[in-house]
Design an enzyme around this catalytic site. Sequence first.
Site, mmCIF file in Angstrom:
data_model
loop_
_atom_site.group_PDB
_atom_site.id
_atom_site.type_symbol
_atom_site.label_atom_id
_atom_site.label_comp_id
_atom_site.label_asym_id
_atom_site.label_seq_id
_atom_site.Cartn_x
_atom_site.Cartn_y
_atom_site.Cartn_z
ATOM 1 N N GLY A 109 57.196 -101.058 7.264
ATOM 2 C CA GLY A 109 56.614 -100.022 6.347
ATOM 3 C C GLY A 109 56.730 -98.659 7.276
ATOM 4 C CD GLU A 112 58.883 -100.595 3.235
ATOM 5 O OE1 GLU A 112 57.883 -100.850 3.718
ATOM 6 O OE2 GLU A 112 59.106 -101.043 2.070
ATOM 7 C CD GLU A 132 59.539 -104.755 5.831
ATOM 8 O OE1 GLU A 132 60.742 -104.951 6.218
ATOM 9 O OE2 GLU A 132 59.096 -103.735 5.556
HETATM 10 N N1 CO8 Z 1 50.856 -104.499 13.091
HETATM 11 C C1 CO8 Z 1 49.979 -104.691 14.176
HETATM 12 N N2 CO8 Z 1 50.168 -104.529 15.438
HETATM 13 C C2 CO8 Z 1 51.368 -104.284 16.045
HETATM 14 C C3 CO8 Z 1 52.528 -104.098 14.996
HETATM 15 C C4 CO8 Z 1 52.178 -104.071 13.638
HETATM 16 N N3 CO8 Z 1 53.229 -103.975 12.727
HETATM 17 N N4 CO8 Z 1 53.412 -103.900 15.710
HETATM 18 C C5 CO8 Z 1 52.947 -103.871 17.122
HETATM 19 N N5 CO8 Z 1 51.594 -103.912 17.102
HETATM 20 C C6 CO8 Z 1 50.970 -104.155 18.173
HETATM 21 C C7 CO8 Z 1 51.209 -105.474 19.028
HETATM 22 O O1 CO8 Z 1 50.403 -106.449 18.436
HETATM 23 C C8 CO8 Z 1 50.524 -105.120 20.498
HETATM 24 O O2 CO8 Z 1 49.180 -105.137 20.437
HETATM 25 P P1 CO8 Z 1 48.544 -105.932 21.845
HETATM 26 O O3 CO8 Z 1 48.943 -105.199 22.840
HETATM 27 O O4 CO8 Z 1 47.006 -105.823 21.381
HETATM 28 O O5 CO8 Z 1 49.020 -107.269 21.611
HETATM 29 C C9 CO8 Z 1 51.017 -103.732 20.634
HETATM 30 O O6 CO8 Z 1 51.159 -103.120 19.206
HETATM 31 C C10 CO8 Z 1 52.129 -103.401 21.410
HETATM 32 O O7 CO8 Z 1 53.172 -104.363 20.823
HETATM 33 P P2 CO8 Z 1 54.041 -105.488 21.752
HETATM 34 O O8 CO8 Z 1 53.369 -105.581 22.824
HETATM 35 O O9 CO8 Z 1 54.786 -106.103 20.601
HETATM 36 O O10 CO8 Z 1 55.166 -104.243 22.240
HETATM 37 P P3 CO8 Z 1 56.839 -104.572 22.489
HETATM 38 O O11 CO8 Z 1 57.264 -103.087 23.209
HETATM 39 O O12 CO8 Z 1 56.900 -105.677 23.392
HETATM 40 O O13 CO8 Z 1 57.411 -104.654 21.147
HETATM 41 C C11 CO8 Z 1 57.738 -104.224 18.715
HETATM 42 C C12 CO8 Z 1 57.699 -103.525 20.267
HETATM 43 C C13 CO8 Z 1 59.510 -104.747 18.908
HETATM 44 C C14 CO8 Z 1 58.013 -102.808 17.667
HETATM 45 C C15 CO8 Z 1 57.092 -105.240 18.164
HETATM 46 O O14 CO8 Z 1 55.738 -104.835 18.480
HETATM 47 C C16 CO8 Z 1 57.070 -105.590 16.971
HETATM 48 O O15 CO8 Z 1 58.113 -106.647 16.549
HETATM 49 N N6 CO8 Z 1 56.290 -105.333 16.138
HETATM 50 C C17 CO8 Z 1 56.096 -105.821 14.576
HETATM 51 C C18 CO8 Z 1 57.301 -105.068 13.821
HETATM 52 C C19 CO8 Z 1 57.321 -105.540 12.426
HETATM 53 O O16 CO8 Z 1 57.413 -106.893 12.136
HETATM 54 N N7 CO8 Z 1 57.003 -104.787 11.353
HETATM 55 C C20 CO8 Z 1 57.023 -105.178 10.012
HETATM 56 C C21 CO8 Z 1 55.769 -105.435 9.578
HETATM 57 S S1 CO8 Z 1 55.632 -105.817 7.803
HETATM 58 C C22 CO8 Z 1 55.441 -104.347 7.032
HETATM 59 O O17 CO8 Z 1 55.563 -103.254 7.762
HETATM 60 C C23 CO8 Z 1 55.237 -104.497 5.541
HETATM 61 C C24 CO8 Z 1 55.271 -103.066 4.966
HETATM 62 C C25 CO8 Z 1 54.931 -103.375 3.710
HETATM 63 C C26 CO8 Z 1 54.322 -101.827 3.281
HETATM 64 C C27 CO8 Z 1 53.981 -101.879 1.680
HETATM 65 C C28 CO8 Z 1 52.784 -100.782 1.061
HETATM 66 C C29 CO8 Z 1 52.994 -100.860 -0.219
#
Ligand code: CO8
Length: 258
Positions: A109, A112, A132
């Site tokens: 997102g 996006e 995603e």
């Molecule tokens: N949602 C919630 N929390 C998140 C997200 C997320 N998308 N991304 C990161 N965080 C949080 C982690 O859980 C973590 O929290 P905590 O410290 O409490 O454990 C904190 O942020 C730091 O993240 P990481 O420890 O994972 O950090 P890294 O540097 O190791 O990794 C990354 C960074 C690669 C970005 C990794 O965090 C990651 O892969 N994040 C998820 C990315 C992802 O899958 N995004 C897509 C999500 S689905 C989506 O976006 C659908 C959109 C639809 C929109 C529709 C609207 C109409």
Amino acid sequence: MQYEDLIIDIQDKVALIRLNRPKALNALNDNMMNELGDALLKFDADDNIGCIVLTGSEKAFAAGADIAAMADYTYPDTFTQGYISRNWEHILRVRKPVVGAVAGYALGGGCELAMMCDFLIAADSAKFGQPEIKVGVTPGAGGTQRLPRAIGKAKAMDLLLTARTIDAAEAERIGLVSRVVPADKLLEETLAAAKTIAAMPTSVAMMIKDCVNRAFETTLTDGVAYERRLFQAAFGTPAQKEGMHAFLEKRLPNFDGL
Ligand code: CO8
């Protein structure tokens, strides 16, 4: 304006909106999207603003929709209640230019939302992707539609199906972003571009934005006809009189309030 998940800064007719949920890498949740919509529409209606910049932090523009918030949603939650989707597209109602300044992750997102900006300036640290599929959903805010229009089908399918992340250099090469700048210059360069835009006649900037967006919704013939009508309408604006007479009088135009 005071918000919980946004930081706002205004300078020289430019409104800078910074997404601010650093602990979650700016994961986009309901409150942030509500606040973002509110801020965007207020600035759009504000005569003292000529351009809006949307940015995140050094580490993340936004790492996607908030997975923690949506993990247990059901179909009725998303479809009937409209959770997640109901407040995502306010940015598309903004008629003034919106420039995205992306550093770090712009994923799912986040990518996006970035693509809903009018153009993007990226830090050399920026990373874009639509992962995603790895969390078991399709994109939901236009990733499957805006990405192929921006970078072509082959690249879009590659990113969407493999969940591969691309760096800023690749994003610029394939046309997802307009410029790449050193990370420590991102805000300076983006604000400079935004101030240039804000110093132009806002009425004409709005017409150009409208015309370019029309190009994605219509045939070439209809799009050119639409542009022609706005070109003709421009002769009814004070901006055209000031711009052309300033040129002939060999002086800088003053587009203040135009
Ligand atoms: N949602 C919630 N929390 C998140 C997200 C997320 N998308 N991304 C990161 N965080 C949080 C982690 O859980 C973590 O929290 P905590 O410290 O409490 O454990 C904190 O942020 C730091 O993240 P990481 O420890 O994972 O950090 P890294 O540097 O190791 O990794 C990354 C960074 C690669 C970005 C990794 O965090 C990651 O892969 N994040 C998820 C990315 C992802 O899958 N995004 C897509 C999500 S689905 C989506 O976006 C659908 C959109 C639809 C929109 C529709 C609207 C109409």
